[in-house]
Scaffold this active site. Sequence first.
Site, PDB file in Angstrom:
ATOM      1  N   LYS A  59       0.841  -1.204   0.000  1.00 50.74           N
ATOM      2  CA  LYS A  59       0.000   0.000   0.000  1.00 50.74           C
ATOM      3  C   LYS A  59       0.871   1.246   0.000  1.00 50.74           C
ATOM      4  CE  LYS A  59      -3.937  -1.444   2.877  1.00 50.74           C
ATOM      5  NZ  LYS A  59      -4.674  -1.052   4.095  1.00 50.74           N
ATOM      6  N   ASP A 111      -8.498   1.411   4.378  1.00 53.84           N
ATOM      7  CA  ASP A 111      -8.891   0.059   4.749  1.00 53.84           C
ATOM      8  C   ASP A 111      -9.465  -0.581   3.493  1.00 53.84           C
ATOM      9  OD1 ASP A 111      -8.905  -1.748   7.114  1.00 53.84           O
ATOM     10  OD2 ASP A 111     -10.953  -2.073   6.409  1.00 53.84           O
TER      11      ASP A 111
HETATM   12  P1  ITT Z   1      -2.717  -1.594   7.314  1.00 54.41           P
HETATM   13  O1  ITT Z   1      -3.923  -1.923   8.186  1.00 54.41           O
HETATM   14  O2  ITT Z   1      -1.504  -1.289   8.106  1.00 54.41           O
HETATM   15  O3  ITT Z   1      -3.024  -0.553   6.289  1.00 54.41           O
HETATM   16  P2  ITT Z   1      -3.269  -4.202   6.185  1.00 54.41           P
HETATM   17  O4  ITT Z   1      -2.607  -5.054   5.138  1.00 54.41           O
HETATM   18  O5  ITT Z   1      -3.621  -4.885   7.485  1.00 54.41           O
HETATM   19  O6  ITT Z   1      -2.342  -2.928   6.459  1.00 54.41           O
HETATM   20  P3  ITT Z   1      -6.078  -3.836   5.661  1.00 54.41           P
HETATM   21  O7  ITT Z   1      -6.495  -4.158   7.046  1.00 54.41           O
HETATM   22  O8  ITT Z   1      -6.750  -2.720   4.922  1.00 54.41           O
HETATM   23  O9  ITT Z   1      -4.529  -3.515   5.566  1.00 54.41           O
HETATM   24  O10 ITT Z   1      -6.204  -5.184   4.818  1.00 54.41           O
HETATM   25  C1  ITT Z   1      -6.179  -5.118   3.466  1.00 54.41           C
HETATM   26  C2  ITT Z   1      -5.898  -6.498   2.898  1.00 54.41           C
HETATM   27  O11 ITT Z   1      -6.691  -6.659   1.704  1.00 54.41           O
HETATM   28  C3  ITT Z   1      -4.446  -6.603   2.457  1.00 54.41           C
HETATM   29  O12 ITT Z   1      -3.627  -7.135   3.466  1.00 54.41           O
HETATM   30  C4  ITT Z   1      -4.563  -7.514   1.245  1.00 54.41           C
HETATM   31  O13 ITT Z   1      -4.631  -8.850   1.680  1.00 54.41           O
HETATM   32  C5  ITT Z   1      -5.906  -7.128   0.653  1.00 54.41           C
HETATM   33  N1  ITT Z   1      -5.741  -6.044  -0.337  1.00 54.41           N
HETATM   34  C6  ITT Z   1      -6.071  -4.726  -0.196  1.00 54.41           C
HETATM   35  N2  ITT Z   1      -5.739  -4.031  -1.278  1.00 54.41           N
HETATM   36  C7  ITT Z   1      -5.173  -4.905  -2.136  1.00 54.41           C
HETATM   37  C8  ITT Z   1      -4.595  -4.784  -3.417  1.00 54.41           C
HETATM   38  O14 ITT Z   1      -4.498  -3.604  -4.035  1.00 54.41           O
HETATM   39  N3  ITT Z   1      -4.125  -5.887  -3.992  1.00 54.41           N
HETATM   40  C9  ITT Z   1      -4.189  -7.072  -3.377  1.00 54.41           C
HETATM   41  N4  ITT Z   1      -4.678  -7.281  -2.153  1.00 54.41           N
HETATM   42  C10 ITT Z   1      -5.177  -6.202  -1.532  1.00 54.41           C
END
Ligand code: ITT
Length: 199
Positions: A12, A69
């Site tokens: 991200k 998120d």
């Molecule tokens: P932060 O909370 O620190 O931002 P995180 O990875 O835990 O990091 P989220 O809770 O928003 O973030 O979870 C998002 C998940 O969804 C991420 O870990 C991926 O598994 C999936 N995801 C989100 N955006 C994506 C993308 O562009 N491509 C692939 N998978 C994605």
Amino acid sequence: MKLLIATQNAGKIRELEAILAPLGVTLSTPEEFLEVPEAIEDGETFEENALKKARHWFMATGLPTLADDSGLMVDALDGEPGVRSARYAPTVEERNAKLLAALEGILPERRTARFVCVAVFIRGHGDEVIRRGTCEGRIHSEPRGDGGFGYDPIFWVEGHGCTMAELPAQVKNQISHRARALAALQPDLIEWVKTSRRG
Ligand code: ITT
């Protein structure tokens, strides 16, 4: 002028840095604030969790903050893994394998899915902007490509004829759920930059 990108996900951060580069502001990440604990993401919706993350980091640092998120919603699984996308299984490979196993035997036309991103920008107390972006596709039969992160190798992008992980980064950063949420947030970000420069 500093903007905190409130995420610990390296994929991200890479994408947000590229999407936000034209703003010309200095971006900070939680790595600069090792004393601050992680935000607790126990909400039932992307909106709730994005707000929790943004408020947590804004309160801890006092910096204008942007949180994201996001997750993958699969229609045949009633929207799962959804807000639990990051916790669906312990590793990225296991998460992708678990999803492919859950969809075993399901025909391509019934494998529809979408990535969802809710971005929250907090510029000062009581000043919160929430925007949502989505990207439609379907779950492919096997992983393909090594770009992007997370579920990208198994997400077949509608209208592009390849998986998200096979798209060049510049293309993903124009059409992704994250790109769309950020595009919707752009007027507020530009306004913030202009106001801060004047002040
Ligand atoms: P932060 O909370 O620190 O931002 P995180 O990875 O835990 O990091 P989220 O809770 O928003 O973030 O979870 C998002 C998940 O969804 C991420 O870990 C991926 O598994 C999936 N995801 C989100 N955006 C994506 C993308 O562009 N491509 C692939 N998978 C994605």
